[in-house]
Design a protein around this motif. Structure first.
Motif, PDB file in Angstrom:
ATOM      1  N   TYR A  75     -64.419 -85.960  18.182  1.00 47.28           N
ATOM      2  CA  TYR A  75     -63.388 -86.457  17.278  1.00 47.28           C
ATOM      3  C   TYR A  75     -62.567 -87.509  18.020  1.00 47.28           C
ATOM      4  O   TYR A  75     -62.757 -87.727  19.201  1.00 47.28           O
ATOM      5  CB  TYR A  75     -62.437 -85.334  16.860  1.00 47.28           C
ATOM      6  N   GLY A  76     -61.616 -88.115  17.336  1.00 44.02           N
ATOM      7  CA  GLY A  76     -60.655 -88.985  18.009  1.00 44.02           C
ATOM      8  C   GLY A  76     -60.821 -90.443  17.670  1.00 44.02           C
ATOM      9  O   GLY A  76     -61.558 -90.830  16.757  1.00 44.02           O
ATOM     10  N   ASP A  77     -60.123 -91.269  18.429  1.00 40.78           N
ATOM     11  CA  ASP A  77     -60.102 -92.713  18.188  1.00 40.78           C
ATOM     12  C   ASP A  77     -61.441 -93.385  18.459  1.00 40.78           C
ATOM     13  O   ASP A  77     -61.727 -94.441  17.914  1.00 40.78           O
ATOM     14  CB  ASP A  77     -59.035 -93.376  19.070  1.00 40.78           C
ATOM     15  N   TYR A  78     -62.252 -92.785  19.336  1.00 37.90           N
ATOM     16  CA  TYR A  78     -63.547 -93.355  19.702  1.00 37.90           C
ATOM     17  C   TYR A  78     -64.629 -92.303  19.527  1.00 37.90           C
ATOM     18  O   TYR A  78     -65.178 -91.797  20.506  1.00 37.90           O
ATOM     19  CB  TYR A  78     -63.521 -93.868  21.147  1.00 37.90           C
ATOM     20  N   PRO A  79     -64.976 -91.940  18.276  1.00 36.05           N
ATOM     21  CA  PRO A  79     -65.978 -90.888  18.058  1.00 36.05           C
ATOM     22  C   PRO A  79     -67.306 -91.264  18.710  1.00 36.05           C
ATOM     23  O   PRO A  79     -67.738 -92.414  18.653  1.00 36.05           O
ATOM     24  CB  PRO A  79     -66.127 -90.812  16.547  1.00 36.05           C
ATOM     25  N   THR A  80     -67.896 -90.288  19.343  1.00 37.44           N
ATOM     26  CA  THR A  80     -69.142 -90.492  20.072  1.00 37.44           C
ATOM     27  C   THR A  80     -70.058 -89.303  19.829  1.00 37.44           C
ATOM     28  O   THR A  80     -69.594 -88.176  19.708  1.00 37.44           O
ATOM     29  CB  THR A  80     -68.852 -90.580  21.589  1.00 37.44           C
ATOM     30  N   THR A  81     -71.358 -89.558  19.776  1.00 30.36           N
ATOM     31  CA  THR A  81     -72.341 -88.489  19.637  1.00 30.36           C
ATOM     32  C   THR A  81     -73.202 -88.463  20.886  1.00 30.36           C
ATOM     33  O   THR A  81     -73.683 -89.499  21.347  1.00 30.36           O
ATOM     34  CB  THR A  81     -73.234 -88.717  18.402  1.00 30.36           C
ATOM     35  N   THR A  82     -73.369 -87.262  21.453  1.00 35.88           N
ATOM     36  CA  THR A  82     -74.197 -87.096  22.638  1.00 35.88           C
ATOM     37  C   THR A  82     -75.205 -85.979  22.391  1.00 35.88           C
ATOM     38  O   THR A  82     -74.985 -85.112  21.546  1.00 35.88           O
ATOM     39  CB  THR A  82     -73.357 -86.758  23.887  1.00 35.88           C
ATOM     40  N   VAL A  83     -76.300 -86.002  23.121  1.00 33.79           N
ATOM     41  CA  VAL A  83     -77.345 -84.988  23.002  1.00 33.79           C
ATOM     42  C   VAL A  83     -77.536 -84.359  24.368  1.00 33.79           C
ATOM     43  O   VAL A  83     -77.584 -85.053  25.386  1.00 33.79           O
ATOM     44  CB  VAL A  83     -78.664 -85.609  22.495  1.00 33.79           C
ATOM     45  N   TRP A  84     -77.647 -83.027  24.385  1.00 31.56           N
ATOM     46  CA  TRP A  84     -77.747 -82.255  25.616  1.00 31.56           C
ATOM     47  C   TRP A  84     -78.945 -81.330  25.543  1.00 31.56           C
ATOM     48  O   TRP A  84     -79.358 -80.923  24.461  1.00 31.56           O
ATOM     49  CB  TRP A  84     -76.474 -81.430  25.816  1.00 31.56           C
ATOM     50  N   ASP A  85     -79.472 -80.937  26.710  1.00 32.88           N
ATOM     51  CA  ASP A  85     -80.601 -80.010  26.757  1.00 32.88           C
ATOM     52  C   ASP A  85     -80.225 -78.614  26.293  1.00 32.88           C
ATOM     53  O   ASP A  85     -81.062 -77.874  25.810  1.00 32.88           O
ATOM     54  CB  ASP A  85     -81.167 -79.921  28.173  1.00 32.88           C
ATOM     55  N   GLY A  86     -78.973 -78.228  26.461  1.00 35.45           N
ATOM     56  CA  GLY A  86     -78.541 -76.896  26.060  1.00 35.45           C
ATOM     57  C   GLY A  86     -77.034 -76.769  26.109  1.00 35.45           C
ATOM     58  O   GLY A  86     -76.339 -77.607  26.695  1.00 35.45           O
ATOM     59  N   ILE A  87     -76.512 -75.714  25.519  1.00 30.98           N
ATOM     60  CA  ILE A  87     -75.067 -75.493  25.470  1.00 30.98           C
ATOM     61  C   ILE A  87     -74.498 -75.286  26.872  1.00 30.98           C
ATOM     62  O   ILE A  87     -73.348 -75.644  27.150  1.00 30.98           O
ATOM     63  CB  ILE A  87     -74.720 -74.315  24.527  1.00 30.98           C
ATOM     64  N   GLU A  88     -75.321 -74.775  27.798  1.00 31.61           N
ATOM     65  CA  GLU A  88     -74.859 -74.583  29.170  1.00 31.61           C
ATOM     66  C   GLU A  88     -74.467 -75.913  29.810  1.00 31.61           C
ATOM     67  O   GLU A  88     -73.495 -75.977  30.568  1.00 31.61           O
ATOM     68  CB  GLU A  88     -75.933 -73.890  30.018  1.00 31.61           C
ATOM     69  N   SER A  89     -75.218 -76.973  29.513  1.00 27.77           N
ATOM     70  CA  SER A  89     -74.892 -78.299  30.049  1.00 27.77           C
ATOM     71  C   SER A  89     -73.580 -78.813  29.485  1.00 27.77           C
ATOM     72  O   SER A  89     -72.766 -79.402  30.196  1.00 27.77           O
ATOM     73  CB  SER A  89     -76.017 -79.291  29.738  1.00 27.77           C
ATOM     74  N   VAL A  90     -73.363 -78.600  28.190  1.00 24.98           N
ATOM     75  CA  VAL A  90     -72.111 -79.029  27.556  1.00 24.98           C
ATOM     76  C   VAL A  90     -70.928 -78.339  28.221  1.00 24.98           C
ATOM     77  O   VAL A  90     -69.932 -78.976  28.582  1.00 24.98           O
ATOM     78  CB  VAL A  90     -72.136 -78.733  26.034  1.00 24.98           C
ATOM     79  N   VAL A  91     -71.026 -77.032  28.405  1.00 25.16           N
ATOM     80  CA  VAL A  91     -69.938 -76.266  29.013  1.00 25.16           C
ATOM     81  C   VAL A  91     -69.729 -76.683  30.470  1.00 25.16           C
ATOM     82  O   VAL A  91     -68.593 -76.821  30.933  1.00 25.16           O
ATOM     83  CB  VAL A  91     -70.207 -74.752  28.893  1.00 25.16           C
ATOM     84  N   ALA A  92     -70.817 -76.918  31.198  1.00 24.50           N
ATOM     85  CA  ALA A  92     -70.698 -77.311  32.599  1.00 24.50           C
ATOM     86  C   ALA A  92     -69.964 -78.640  32.749  1.00 24.50           C
ATOM     87  O   ALA A  92     -69.161 -78.814  33.676  1.00 24.50           O
ATOM     88  CB  ALA A  92     -72.084 -77.400  33.242  1.00 24.50           C
ATOM     89  N   ILE A  93     -70.205 -79.583  31.849  1.00 22.44           N
ATOM     90  CA  ILE A  93     -69.592 -80.909  31.945  1.00 22.44           C
ATOM     91  C   ILE A  93     -68.216 -80.953  31.291  1.00 22.44           C
ATOM     92  O   ILE A  93     -67.278 -81.521  31.835  1.00 22.44           O
ATOM     93  CB  ILE A  93     -70.509 -81.978  31.300  1.00 22.44           C
ATOM     94  N   HIS A  94     -68.073 -80.358  30.114  1.00 26.42           N
ATOM     95  CA  HIS A  94     -66.846 -80.506  29.334  1.00 26.42           C
ATOM     96  C   HIS A  94     -65.954 -79.271  29.314  1.00 26.42           C
ATOM     97  O   HIS A  94     -64.863 -79.306  28.739  1.00 26.42           O
ATOM     98  CB  HIS A  94     -67.188 -80.906  27.896  1.00 26.42           C
TER      99      HIS A  94
END
Length: 136
Positions: free
Chosen positions: A39-58
Motif C-alpha cells: 500500500y502507500g504512495d508508491y504501490p509495488t508488487t513483489t513475488v517471493w519463493d515463500g512466506i518465510e522469505s517475506v517475513v525474513a526480509i520485511h
C-alpha cells in the motif's frame, strides 16, 4: 491447498517509510510462492519463493506480522505437486544478456545508483538531481 490471502501488519515502522498498521496484502499460491502488494504512495508488487522469505526480509524481528485472512486449507488431493522442499533450485535463464561495452565508458544514465564519484566516504548528490529521484 488453494491460494490463501494475508496482510502484513506493521506494529513498529523500523524504516520510517510505510507507517504502522496494514502495509501490504498478499496471496500465497498453492505451491507456496507469494505475491505481495504494498500500500502507500508508491504501490509495488513483489513475488517471493515463500512466506518465510517475506517475513525474513520485511518482518524486522517481529515489528511486522503476517495476518492470515483465509484459514489454512491443507493439501489439495487433486493436485499432484511435488513437495516444494524436493524441487531443485533453478536459476533464471539468461534471457536478456547485456552486450559487452565497447569503446569509451558510456555516460551513466542513472547517476543516483552510481558509486563512481563517491570517493571513499561518499558525497552529497549533485544539485542538478531533482527530489523525485530520492527513494523513501
Amino acid at each position: 491447498m488453494s491460494s490463501r490471502r494475508f496482510r502484513l501488519i506493521r506494529h513498529q515502522d523500523v524504516s520510517g517509510v510505510s507507517g504502522t498498521g496494514p502495509v501490504a496484502e498478499g496471496v500465497q499460491f498453492t505451491d507456496g510462492a507469494v505475491a505481495l502488494r504494498w500500500y502507500g504512495d508508491y504501490p509495488t508488487t513483489t513475488v517471493w519463493d515463500g512466506i518465510e522469505s517475506v517475513v525474513a526480509i520485511h518482518g524486522h524481528g517481529g515489528a511486522t506480522m503476517v495476518e492470515w485472512l483465509d484459514p489454512e486449507p491443507g493439501p489439495d488431493p487433486d493436485l499432484k505437486l511435488p513437495p516444494r522442499e524436493s524441487l531443485r533450485p533453478r536459476p533464471w535463464p539468461d534471457l536478456h544478456a547485456a552486450p559487452e561495452p565497447h569503446g569509451p565508458e558510456p555516460q551513466d544514465p542513472d547517476p543516483l545508483h552510481s558509486d563512481r564519484e563517491l570517493g571513499s566516504h561518499g558525497a552529497a548528490p549533485p544539485s542538478t538531481w531533482s527530489s523525485y529521484r530520492v527513494f523513501r
